[in-house]
Design an enzyme around this catalytic site. Structure first.
Site, PDB file in Angstrom:
ATOM      1  N   ASP A 241     -64.507  -0.606 -44.099  1.00  0.00           N
ATOM      2  CA  ASP A 241     -63.949  -0.301 -42.782  1.00  0.00           C
ATOM      3  C   ASP A 241     -62.444  -0.087 -42.901  1.00  0.00           C
ATOM      4  O   ASP A 241     -61.879   0.841 -42.330  1.00  0.00           O
ATOM      5  CB  ASP A 241     -64.212  -1.455 -41.791  1.00  0.00           C
ATOM      6  N   GLU A 242     -61.807  -1.002 -43.642  1.00  0.00           N
ATOM      7  CA  GLU A 242     -60.347  -0.941 -43.783  1.00  0.00           C
ATOM      8  C   GLU A 242     -59.915   0.390 -44.405  1.00  0.00           C
ATOM      9  O   GLU A 242     -58.996   1.049 -43.918  1.00  0.00           O
ATOM     10  CB  GLU A 242     -59.876  -2.110 -44.659  1.00  0.00           C
ATOM     11  N   ARG A 243     -60.600   0.790 -45.464  1.00  0.00           N
ATOM     12  CA  ARG A 243     -60.173   2.014 -46.170  1.00  0.00           C
ATOM     13  C   ARG A 243     -60.374   3.260 -45.312  1.00  0.00           C
ATOM     14  O   ARG A 243     -59.525   4.160 -45.302  1.00  0.00           O
ATOM     15  CB  ARG A 243     -60.914   2.125 -47.510  1.00  0.00           C
ATOM     16  N   VAL A 246     -57.650   3.155 -42.524  1.00  0.00           N
ATOM     17  CA  VAL A 246     -56.313   3.473 -43.051  1.00  0.00           C
ATOM     18  C   VAL A 246     -56.191   4.974 -43.342  1.00  0.00           C
ATOM     19  O   VAL A 246     -55.204   5.618 -42.977  1.00  0.00           O
ATOM     20  CB  VAL A 246     -56.044   2.636 -44.326  1.00  0.00           C
ATOM     21  N   GLY A 363     -53.599  -2.823 -48.916  1.00  0.00           N
ATOM     22  CA  GLY A 363     -55.055  -2.633 -48.854  1.00  0.00           C
ATOM     23  C   GLY A 363     -55.612  -2.209 -50.200  1.00  0.00           C
ATOM     24  O   GLY A 363     -56.684  -1.610 -50.295  1.00  0.00           O
TER      25      GLY A 363
END
Ligand SMILES: Cc1cc2nc3c(=O)[nH]c(=O)nc-3n(C[C@H](O)[C@H](O)[C@H](O)COP(=O)(O)OP(=O)(O)OC[C@H]3O[C@@H](n4cnc5c(N)ncnc54)[C@H](O)[C@@H]3O)c2cc1C
Length: 383
Positions: A241-243, A246, A363
């Site tokens: 989700d984070e990648r 971002v 990240g």
């Protein structure tokens, strides 16, 4: 990814919010080194942005992840990178595991207030000696009756000073490093927590980043997210989700950088004609726009696969890598065409240059992304 009527409407809601409520305050927040996270996130909750893909039982909208990507992409319109980043911690970095693997009780106590805009979340994985090497982190949580006692130091933690809780990854056994970790929700008001004053950063100035020391902090055993020993795996899922988030935030930011530069170069006269009158400048900006569009296709493709239920670790990692690299090229190329003006601290492109530089480090660095991609492609193994 489709753009339905509702999605077009949401895009314009976000743009209006940025134009009327973020950008007019951005300069002051940057100067102060912080923005009022509770106030801003509460407003974003009112606009329905804090829980788009989160379960409806906890106040979310229950939509698929393409809506999170849409929100991320539009937040890239902000003149500062700090707000999209801090908001991403709230929605796509510090709470996805809680939403997926947390107990009903834990989600009611911590996820629902995040979605309502009452709580600010932080994710505490990195440590002074373990940033790239997540498996090598040292923070530990030792069981003591019905509680765990958390001890260790976390580094570079976004939102830490304003957070109501931290999503913490800690070692809970002596098993091998991928099986010895568990994830916990640690309320910020717990005794034994010391949060440093904000670190003095190159960019993302209005997003506070701190070191946190946990000194024998007690949390109920029920505050564990998912199963004991599953923390590393759950964090890897959370990283998807984070990648994607971002990577999506860079798209509009880079386009805004290119458009602002074109506007400036159209007006700036040198040797009797505008800077933009040079075909070399036009072609360079055109090339950059093509690269942004190619990245957008990768982000959308990864998102579609994710929504279809596929494991997109490889595609999301590629998108994050490409976003970090391209942001460096776009901001550097654009800054050049501003001449001395581009070297000024408050220049919009110099801010993007500083803010988006984080993308290749935070990240997970570019090299960490390459390590994941090489491993998944089997490049390190013998034939
Ligand atoms: C502003 C900011 C906000 C952040 N927010 C958070 C947050 O909210 N929560 C959180 O948990 N963390 C956060 N981080 C931490 C971030 O994820 C780490 O900084 C990142 O993972 C890199 O770790 P490190 O800084 O320890 O660098 P190191 O691990 O020391 O790596 C240094 C460099 O070594 C190189 N390198 C690494 N691995 C390899 C390899 N295999 N081969 C070749 N070279 C390699 C890379 O160039 C890398 O940049 C944040 C960081 C910053 C700067």
């Amino acid at each position: 990814m489709q753009n339905s009527h509702e999605q077009v409407a949401l895009r314009s809601v976000i743009r209006r919010f940025i134009a009327e409520e973020v950008d007019p305050n951005a300069q002051e927040w940057e100067r102060r080194g912080a923005f009022p996270a509770h106030e801003v996130f509460r407003r974003m909750a009112e606009l329905g942005l804090t829980g788009v893909s989160k379960p409806v039982e906890y106040g979310g909208l229950g939509l698929d992840f393409s809506w999170e990507v849409l929100v991320a992409e539009e937040l890239g319109h902000c003149s500062i990178g700090a707000l999209p980043m801090a908001f991403g911690v709230q929605t796509c970095m510090g709470t996805p595991a809680l939403a997926r693997f947390g107990s009903d009780e834990l989600r009611r106590e911590f996820l629902a207030p995040v979605i309502a805009g009452d709580y600010v979340a932080a994710v505490a994985v990195s440590e002074p000696q373990a940033g790239s090497d997540v498996a090598g982190l040292k923070c530990k949580a030792v069981r003591d009756g019905g509680e765990y006692v958390v001890t260790g130091t976390k580094m570079w933690i976004t939102n830490a000073l304003q957070a109501d809780f931290f999503c913490v990854l800690a070692n809970t056994s002596d098993e091998p490093s991928h099986r010895n970790k568990s994830m916990f929700i640690v309320p910020a008001k717990q005794r034994g927590i010391a949060v440093s004053k904000p670190l003095d950063k190159l960019g993302m100035r209005s997003s506070e980043t701190s070191e946190i020391v946990f000194d024998g902090v007690r949390v109920p055993a029920s505050f564990m997210v998912g199963e004991e020993g599953e923390g590393f795996r759950n964090q890897m899922v959370q990283f998807q989700d984070e990648r994607l988030y971002v990577a999506a935030t860079t798209l509009r930011a880079m386009e805004r950088c290119i458009d602002t530069t074109a506007d400036y170069c159209r007006e700036r006269m040198i040797f009797g004609s505008s800077v933009l009158g040079n075909q070399a400048v036009q072609f360079r900006l055109a090339e950059l726009q093509v690269d942004v569009e190619a990245l957008r296709s990768l982000v959308y493709r990864a998102t579609d696969a994710y929504v279809a239920g596929e494991d997109v670790t490889l595609l999301a990692t590629m998108a994050k890598l490409k976003a970090g690299r391209l942001a460096r090229v776009v901001t550097d190329s654009c800054l050049q065409y501003w001449g001395g003006m581009g070297f000024m601290w408050d220049n919009p492109v110099s801010r993007y240059y500083r803010d988006l530089r984080l993308l290749s480090i935070g990240g997970g660095s570019d090299e960490t992304m390459l390590q994941v991609i090489a491993k998944m492609k089997g490049f390190g193994s013998r034939r």
